[in-house]
Each structure stands twice: as structure tokens, then as C-alpha cells.
Design a protein around this motif. Sequence first.
Motif, short mmCIF file in Angstrom:
data_model
loop_
_atom_site.label_atom_id
_atom_site.label_comp_id
_atom_site.label_asym_id
_atom_site.label_seq_id
_atom_site.Cartn_x
_atom_site.Cartn_y
_atom_site.Cartn_z
N PHE A 103 0.84 -1.20 0.00
CA PHE A 103 0.00 0.00 0.00
C PHE A 103 0.87 1.25 0.00
CE2 PHE A 103 -3.18 -2.99 1.31
CZ PHE A 103 -4.41 -2.42 0.96
N LEU A 104 0.31 2.32 -0.52
CA LEU A 104 0.94 3.62 -0.37
C LEU A 104 0.68 4.18 1.02
CD1 LEU A 104 -0.05 5.21 -3.80
CD2 LEU A 104 2.26 4.54 -3.11
N GLY A 105 -0.41 3.78 1.60
CA GLY A 105 -0.78 4.27 2.92
C GLY A 105 -1.75 5.44 2.88
N ILE A 106 -2.64 5.42 1.88
CA ILE A 106 -3.62 6.51 1.73
C ILE A 106 -5.01 5.93 2.00
CG2 ILE A 106 -4.51 8.32 0.22
CD1 ILE A 106 -1.97 7.93 -1.49
N GLU A 107 -5.65 6.38 3.05
CA GLU A 107 -6.97 5.86 3.38
C GLU A 107 -8.01 6.34 2.37
OE1 GLU A 107 -7.57 6.97 7.45
OE2 GLU A 107 -6.55 5.16 8.17
N THR A 108 -9.11 5.62 2.29
CA THR A 108 -10.10 5.84 1.23
C THR A 108 -10.59 7.30 1.12
OG1 THR A 108 -10.81 3.54 1.28
CG2 THR A 108 -12.36 5.14 0.36
N PRO A 109 -11.00 7.95 2.19
CA PRO A 109 -11.49 9.34 2.03
C PRO A 109 -10.45 10.26 1.39
CG PRO A 109 -12.10 8.47 4.18
CD PRO A 109 -11.13 7.49 3.59
N LYS A 110 -9.21 10.14 1.85
CA LYS A 110 -8.16 11.00 1.30
C LYS A 110 -7.86 10.63 -0.14
CE LYS A 110 -3.50 12.79 2.09
NZ LYS A 110 -2.31 12.77 2.98
N ARG A 111 -7.82 9.33 -0.44
CA ARG A 111 -7.56 8.90 -1.82
C ARG A 111 -8.61 9.45 -2.77
NH1 ARG A 111 -9.15 4.00 -1.64
NH2 ARG A 111 -10.85 4.16 -3.14
N ARG A 112 -9.87 9.37 -2.37
CA ARG A 112 -10.94 9.85 -3.25
C ARG A 112 -10.89 11.37 -3.41
NH1 ARG A 112 -15.59 5.47 -1.45
NH2 ARG A 112 -14.92 3.89 -2.95
N LYS A 113 -10.48 12.07 -2.37
CA LYS A 113 -10.33 13.51 -2.48
C LYS A 113 -9.20 13.86 -3.44
CE LYS A 113 -9.64 17.69 0.30
NZ LYS A 113 -9.45 18.22 1.69
N LEU A 114 -8.09 13.14 -3.33
CA LEU A 114 -6.95 13.39 -4.22
C LEU A 114 -7.29 13.08 -5.68
CD1 LEU A 114 -4.09 11.85 -2.05
CD2 LEU A 114 -4.38 14.27 -2.63
N CYS A 115 -8.16 12.10 -5.89
CA CYS A 115 -8.47 11.65 -7.25
C CYS A 115 -9.75 12.28 -7.81
CB CYS A 115 -8.60 10.13 -7.28
SG CYS A 115 -7.09 9.25 -6.83
N ARG A 116 -10.39 13.14 -7.04
CA ARG A 116 -11.71 13.67 -7.42
C ARG A 116 -11.70 14.36 -8.78
NH1 ARG A 116 -13.52 17.20 -2.92
NH2 ARG A 116 -13.82 15.19 -1.90
N GLU A 117 -10.75 15.25 -9.00
CA GLU A 117 -10.71 15.99 -10.26
C GLU A 117 -10.39 15.07 -11.43
OE1 GLU A 117 -11.77 19.06 -10.72
OE2 GLU A 117 -12.29 18.97 -8.59
N PHE A 118 -9.50 14.12 -11.18
CA PHE A 118 -9.18 13.16 -12.24
C PHE A 118 -10.42 12.38 -12.63
CE2 PHE A 118 -8.20 8.77 -13.40
CZ PHE A 118 -7.45 8.99 -14.55
#
Length: 212
Positions: free
Chosen positions: A29-44
Motif C-alpha cells: 500500500f501507499l498508505g492513503i486511506e479511502t477518504p483522502k484517496r478519493r479527495k486526491l483523485c476527485r478531479e481526475f
Amino acid sequence: MDVFDTLRAAANPEQAKRMSAYMRNHFAFLGIETPKRRKLCREFLKSQKSVDWGFVFECWQQPEREYQYLAVDCLAKLKGQLTAADIPNLERLTTSKSWWDTVDALDMVVGDIALRHEEVNATLLQWSSDENIWLRRCAIDHQRGRKNKTNTVLLEQILLNNFGQSEFFINKAIGWSLRDFSKTDPDWVRQFIDKHKENMSPLSVREGSKYL
């Protein structure tokens, strides 16, 4: 910065160890929990207007699990565009780097296709008897959330095809599918369990009866 770089830049090694341990160390894992991952990927994800299978498989080739989650999020967002022609690709994903976390998301994508393209039901019936436990789990649970649109004839046959299993993930899936449908038709589920209880695992009976 592309979305892969965005995720890499947010890596948390200590959190990665905990996340990998939770998944029995099957995956890095990179160590990114789901809420943060989805926030980071939202625009993509907003920018994605059609399914890019090349990108999906590129995600699947990455060692860290967050990339497979990103691929699943893309497919879930665009599932309405998918057809029966996409089932072989979904089968490939289901049988590669397989574990409950991705399979239990992919089965909803497969189920959406099958609801719109009934010819896929024949494939799901085949999957329900496959040697691969993850194809069987996908078949068992692909109708979750359908409520009154549930194909009970297909559901029953798929469940019967998976009786007598010692595999936890199969017996759990049987119970999960019954529990979900019991919210819509408790009488059908109650009758099914009463009829087949002797051939069902205690886990399946317990899970399927939870809301009865």
C-alpha cells in the motif's frame, strides 16, 4: 502531475504497513486511506468521460493497492457505459490480484451490466461453478442492491451451485446475498433457508438470517 504521481506524493509509509497488515499482507500500500484517496483523485475522476481500459489495466499492474482502487472507482463511475462486451475484461480483473476488497466492488459493476444486458446471466451462471473462488463470489453477490429487480431464479441456481463449500469467502457471500435480499423479500429468503438449511454452512445460515 498525473494522478499516479499525485498518489505517490501522498504516500504514508507507516500507514501503509497498517493497511497491508489489515489485508493479511497480500498487497503493498501507499498508505492513503479511502477518504483522502478519493479527495486526491476527485478531479481526475471528474475528467473521465469514457472507460479507458488501458488505464484500468495500468492501474492493475501497479504494486500498490490504491491504484487498483482507483481503477475500480473509474469503472463504478462509468459503469452505465459498459456492455456485455466488457465482461471479459472484468473477468480478467476479478481473477487478477484477487481479494474481497476489489471483487466486492467489481461485482456491482458486473451486476449493473447484467441487469441491462440479460445475456450476461449465462456467463454469471458459468462463473458460479468455476474453479476460481472469486468468480464464484462475484456471481453470488452480483445482484446485491437490486431489490425488486432481483432475478430469484438465477439467484437460487447460483446459490445451489455453491453449497457444500468449505471456503469462507464463498459461504460468507451466500449469506451476504441472502441477507441483502431479505430486506426486500424476507419470505423468499426464509423459505429458501428452511428448504436448504441442511445443505448450507452455519455461516451462510447465520448471515442470511440476520434480518429475518
